[in-house]
Design a protein around this motif. Structure first.
Motif, mmCIF file in Angstrom:
data_model
loop_
_atom_site.group_PDB
_atom_site.id
_atom_site.type_symbol
_atom_site.label_atom_id
_atom_site.label_comp_id
_atom_site.label_asym_id
_atom_site.label_seq_id
_atom_site.Cartn_x
_atom_site.Cartn_y
_atom_site.Cartn_z
ATOM 1 N N GLU A 32 80.365 -39.794 104.995
ATOM 2 C CA GLU A 32 80.412 -40.800 103.936
ATOM 3 C C GLU A 32 81.851 -41.074 103.503
ATOM 4 O O GLU A 32 82.227 -42.225 103.260
ATOM 5 C CB GLU A 32 79.560 -40.344 102.751
ATOM 6 N N ARG A 40 83.389 -43.127 106.419
ATOM 7 C CA ARG A 40 82.896 -44.510 106.469
ATOM 8 C C ARG A 40 83.229 -45.306 105.223
ATOM 9 O O ARG A 40 83.283 -46.530 105.258
ATOM 10 C CB ARG A 40 81.378 -44.510 106.662
ATOM 11 N N LYS A 66 77.546 -45.019 102.264
ATOM 12 C CA LYS A 66 76.494 -44.013 102.342
ATOM 13 C C LYS A 66 76.084 -43.779 103.798
ATOM 14 O O LYS A 66 75.892 -44.725 104.557
ATOM 15 C CB LYS A 66 75.283 -44.453 101.518
ATOM 16 N N PHE A 67 75.983 -42.524 104.174
ATOM 17 C CA PHE A 67 75.464 -42.130 105.485
ATOM 18 C C PHE A 67 73.980 -41.859 105.280
ATOM 19 O O PHE A 67 73.559 -40.739 105.005
ATOM 20 C CB PHE A 67 76.199 -40.889 105.999
ATOM 21 N N ASP A 68 73.182 -42.926 105.392
ATOM 22 C CA ASP A 68 71.797 -42.936 104.907
ATOM 23 C C ASP A 68 70.842 -42.468 105.996
ATOM 24 O O ASP A 68 70.328 -43.271 106.787
ATOM 25 C CB ASP A 68 71.438 -44.337 104.424
ATOM 26 N N GLU A 111 78.269 -35.613 103.911
ATOM 27 C CA GLU A 111 79.298 -35.906 102.920
ATOM 28 C C GLU A 111 80.622 -36.270 103.587
ATOM 29 O O GLU A 111 81.328 -37.183 103.135
ATOM 30 C CB GLU A 111 79.463 -34.700 101.998
#
Length: 310
Positions: A130, A133, A136-138, A127
């Motif tokens: 994210e 950035r 989304k930190f996928d 979280e």
């Protein structure tokens, strides 16, 4: 030299970009003060000093605050010129190497590391990243991309092996330079997180030997300080940056202009202040904070946006 002021690094031990600076301390045999910050927000004692900039690391010398490793490295080379990070007169190429190591090589490394760690990555970290950035930190996508990331990591490491093919000890020749420290960061990050680090380097004997040489540089003489103590150092100091304009600035900026400075890729938090010094490579802005007092925050130009404060 910073004189009577300690060289303070706000960092956390797992940070790959901080490892670059710790190695510079080691190479130059600098006595420095470590201020450990959390891997994720909040960082209530650091934000008053930076004005909101939240990438790691940050270097502090009194009330002068240096953001981004480009900027930190330039200041360390200025204050501690021996031994130089640029032997053989290759300063331009050495500095430019960060655009490879810190962007395409590092992005590949991040995807490989977090894709491999998968469900071991804490949700709080996901979280936080994210928010940093703005995307989304996928982890699932990173995991699915592991075969491609291993291919690309191999290609990057292969360039290092090729550069060492003539038997030289360091990437620039017979003396260690910033190019070595920049490139090493990514190997260090994989080794620090993944048990397959040796497997990934098995076909690269020169890289393995070079990696050991870089690691042996060490981190200099480290002492510890709390975040609250570092904030107090800033509050009780005055910035030492001298005013310096840039007559060649392409946008006609000048000392005293009120501007916002932010990274151009992630962590795009604007820091507002009035220009104190300006050059092709750096910008320093003065700002006042009710907690930290008067500080000057330094940024590089490459990878950062400077816009008039609206």
């Amino acid at each position: 030299m910073p004189g009577d002021l300690p060289v303070i690094l706000h960092h956390f031990d797992e940070s790959p970009f901080s490892e670059k600076i710790r190695l510079v301390f080691g190479l130059k045999k600098i006595a420095w003060t470590s201020v450990l910050i959390s891997r994720i927000m909040p960082r209530p004692d650091l934000m008053p000093l930076t004005g909101g900039y939240r990438r790691t690391p940050v270097m502090q010398i009194g009330a002068d605050i240096y953001c981004d490793t480009q900027c930190i490295i330039r200041e360390l080379e200025r204050c501690f010129p021996t031994p130089t990070l640029f032997p053989g007169g290759n300063e331009g190429l050495a500095l430019a190497s960060a655009m490879w190591t810190d962007k395409s090589f590092f992005q590949n490394t991040v995807n490989l590391v977090f894709g491999s760690l998968a469900d071991k990555v804490p949700q709080s970290f996901i979280e936080d990243r994210e928010k940093l950035r703005g995307a989304k930190f996928d982890i699932a996508a990173m995991t699915a991309a592991i075969p491609q990331m291993r291919d690309q990591y191999r290609a990057h490491v292969g360039w290092v092996e090729t550069q060492l093919a003539d038997g030289r000890s360091w990437l620039g020749g017979n003396e260690v330079s910033l190019v070595d420290i920049n490139a090493y960061m990514n190997l260090w990050y994989v080794r620090s997180n993944l048990p397959i680090a040796d497997e990934l380097l098995a076909e690269f004997p020169r890289v393995r030997a070079w990696e050991a040489r870089v690691r042996a540089i060490g981190h200099g003489a480290r002492t510890e300080m709390s975040t609250a103590e570092a904030l107090e150092v800033g509050r009780n100091s005055s910035p030492r940056t001298q005013e310096a304009g840039d007559p060649h600035d392409a946008n006609g900026r000048k000392v005293g202009d009120l501007v916002d400075v932010r990274p151009d890729d992630y962590g795009k938090i604007a820091v507002r202040g009035r220009i104190v010094s300006l050059s092709a490579h750096g910008i320093a802005i003065r700002r006042h904070d009710d907690i930290a007092g008067d500080v000057v925050v330094h940024f590089p130009r490459a990878g950062f946006l400077v816009t008039p404060a609206g």
